[in-house]
Design an enzyme around this catalytic site. Structure first.
Site, PDB file in Angstrom:
ATOM      1  N   HIS A   1       0.846  -1.205   0.000  1.00 40.33           N
ATOM      2  CA  HIS A   1       0.000   0.000   0.000  1.00 40.33           C
ATOM      3  C   HIS A   1       0.878   1.250   0.000  1.00 40.33           C
ATOM      4  CE1 HIS A   1      -2.963  -2.693   2.380  1.00 40.33           C
ATOM      5  NE2 HIS A   1      -3.540  -2.482   1.218  1.00 40.33           N
TER       6      HIS A   1
ATOM      7  N   LYS B   1     -16.056  -7.484   6.797  1.00 41.02           N
ATOM      8  CA  LYS B   1     -15.027  -8.323   7.404  1.00 41.02           C
ATOM      9  C   LYS B   1     -14.869  -7.889   8.866  1.00 41.02           C
ATOM     10  CE  LYS B   1     -12.674  -7.425   3.069  1.00 41.02           C
ATOM     11  NZ  LYS B   1     -11.546  -6.717   2.448  1.00 41.02           N
TER      12      LYS B   1
ATOM     13  N   ARG C   1      -2.135  -6.455  -7.995  1.00 43.58           N
ATOM     14  CA  ARG C   1      -0.929  -7.251  -7.779  1.00 43.58           C
ATOM     15  C   ARG C   1      -0.802  -8.336  -8.825  1.00 43.58           C
ATOM     16  NH1 ARG C   1      -2.841  -8.226  -1.788  1.00 43.58           N
ATOM     17  NH2 ARG C   1      -4.652  -8.490  -3.123  1.00 43.58           N
TER      18      ARG C   1
ATOM     19  N   SER D   1      -2.583  -7.765   3.332  1.00 41.90           N
ATOM     20  CA  SER D   1      -2.818  -7.616   4.772  1.00 41.90           C
ATOM     21  C   SER D   1      -3.196  -8.968   5.375  1.00 41.90           C
ATOM     22  CB  SER D   1      -3.958  -6.623   5.030  1.00 41.90           C
ATOM     23  OG  SER D   1      -3.671  -5.374   4.480  1.00 41.90           O
TER      24      SER D   1
HETATM   25  O1  PNS Z   1      -9.000  -3.044   0.669  1.00 45.55           O
HETATM   26  P1  PNS Z   1     -10.290  -3.605   0.129  1.00 45.55           P
HETATM   27  O2  PNS Z   1     -11.043  -4.323   1.225  1.00 45.55           O
HETATM   28  O3  PNS Z   1     -10.090  -4.452  -1.085  1.00 45.55           O
HETATM   29  O4  PNS Z   1     -11.172  -2.322  -0.324  1.00 45.55           O
HETATM   30  C1  PNS Z   1     -12.470  -2.488  -0.825  1.00 45.55           C
HETATM   31  C2  PNS Z   1     -13.199  -1.134  -0.944  1.00 45.55           C
HETATM   32  C3  PNS Z   1     -13.171  -0.365   0.348  1.00 45.55           C
HETATM   33  C4  PNS Z   1     -12.534  -0.307  -2.033  1.00 45.55           C
HETATM   34  C5  PNS Z   1     -14.668  -1.438  -1.375  1.00 45.55           C
HETATM   35  O5  PNS Z   1     -15.201  -2.401  -0.519  1.00 45.55           O
HETATM   36  C6  PNS Z   1     -15.558  -0.206  -1.367  1.00 45.55           C
HETATM   37  O6  PNS Z   1     -15.407   0.686  -2.173  1.00 45.55           O
HETATM   38  N1  PNS Z   1     -16.537  -0.165  -0.422  1.00 45.55           N
HETATM   39  C7  PNS Z   1     -17.426   0.956  -0.261  1.00 45.55           C
HETATM   40  C8  PNS Z   1     -18.873   0.599  -0.630  1.00 45.55           C
HETATM   41  C9  PNS Z   1     -19.100   0.737  -2.118  1.00 45.55           C
HETATM   42  O7  PNS Z   1     -18.968   1.792  -2.710  1.00 45.55           O
HETATM   43  N2  PNS Z   1     -19.461  -0.394  -2.732  1.00 45.55           N
HETATM   44  C10 PNS Z   1     -19.651  -0.483  -4.170  1.00 45.55           C
HETATM   45  C11 PNS Z   1     -18.287  -0.661  -4.850  1.00 45.55           C
HETATM   46  S1  PNS Z   1     -18.494  -1.067  -6.524  1.00 45.55           S
END
Ligand code: PNS
Length: 167
Positions: free
Chosen positions: A23, A47, A96, A134
């Site tokens: 990150h 989660k 990645r 992570s």
């Molecule tokens: O680090 P992660 O867990 O892969 O991040 C995922 C994240 C936070 C980018 C995604 O879950 C997110 O954007 N959540 C917010 C809710 C939202 O907008 N959902 C629709 C996404 S298409």
């Protein structure tokens, strides 16, 4: 649509539970490309996070301190709504491996449908970091493995305290 003369704001969203060197590599490479980079920690992750939102934000703030145009914030609800609040034109995500691609493509296309004026920018993880996640870092330290070099030293300390109960 914002005028081109407006500052270019990008949002880098994620769970960051915790931030890894992967990150951080992305932050380091993206910060010079934009006027402001907002690292945005998801509040209501389904989660069950190891670190609380406050802890994750705190750890991020500490490691991005050297970058003058990077700030850390938390968000809930739709990412695109948050990005609009921040006047961001760009969402940044790291990729990645091919395995990341399908999920990232789905999210990018959904976000584009919800907010066509916001572009998703994918950055390839540095090759030294392309195997770090992570989740794996937590698994390795939880089983007594060495995570040195995978996360910033301050985060390594926090992980040791959490898993091994020592400094
Ligand atoms: O680090 P992660 O867990 O892969 O991040 C995922 C994240 C936070 C980018 C995604 O879950 C997110 O954007 N959540 C917010 C809710 C939202 O907008 N959902 C629709 C996404 S298409």
């Amino acid at each position: 649509m914002p005028a081109l003369s407006q500052p270019l704001v990008a949002v880098y969203p994620g769970s960051f539970d915790p931030i890894t060197n992967g990150h951080l590599d992305l932050v380091q490479r993206c910060a010079p490309l934009v006027d402001r980079l907002v690292v945005a920690v998801l509040k209501n992750a389904h989660k069950n996070p190891l670190f609380s939102l406050e802890e994750r934000v705190e750890m991020l703030k500490e490691v991005v301190r050297p970058y003058g145009n990077v700030e850390v914030d938390a968000f809930d609800g739709l990412l695109v709504d948050y990005a609009r609040q921040k006047n961001a034109r760009v969402l940044v995500r790291g990729i990645r491996a091919i395995s990341d691609y399908e999920y990232e493509l789905q999210m990018a296309l959904m976000n584009r449908r919800l907010a066509p004026e916001i572009e998703t920018l994918f950055m390839m993880a540095g090759e030294a970091y392309s195997f770090i996640s992570s989740k794996l870092v937590k698994e390795v330290i939880g089983l007594g493995g060495n995570i040195s070099g995978l996360v910033p030293p301050s985060v390594e300390e926090k992980l040791k305290q959490r898993f091994l109960g020592r400094d």
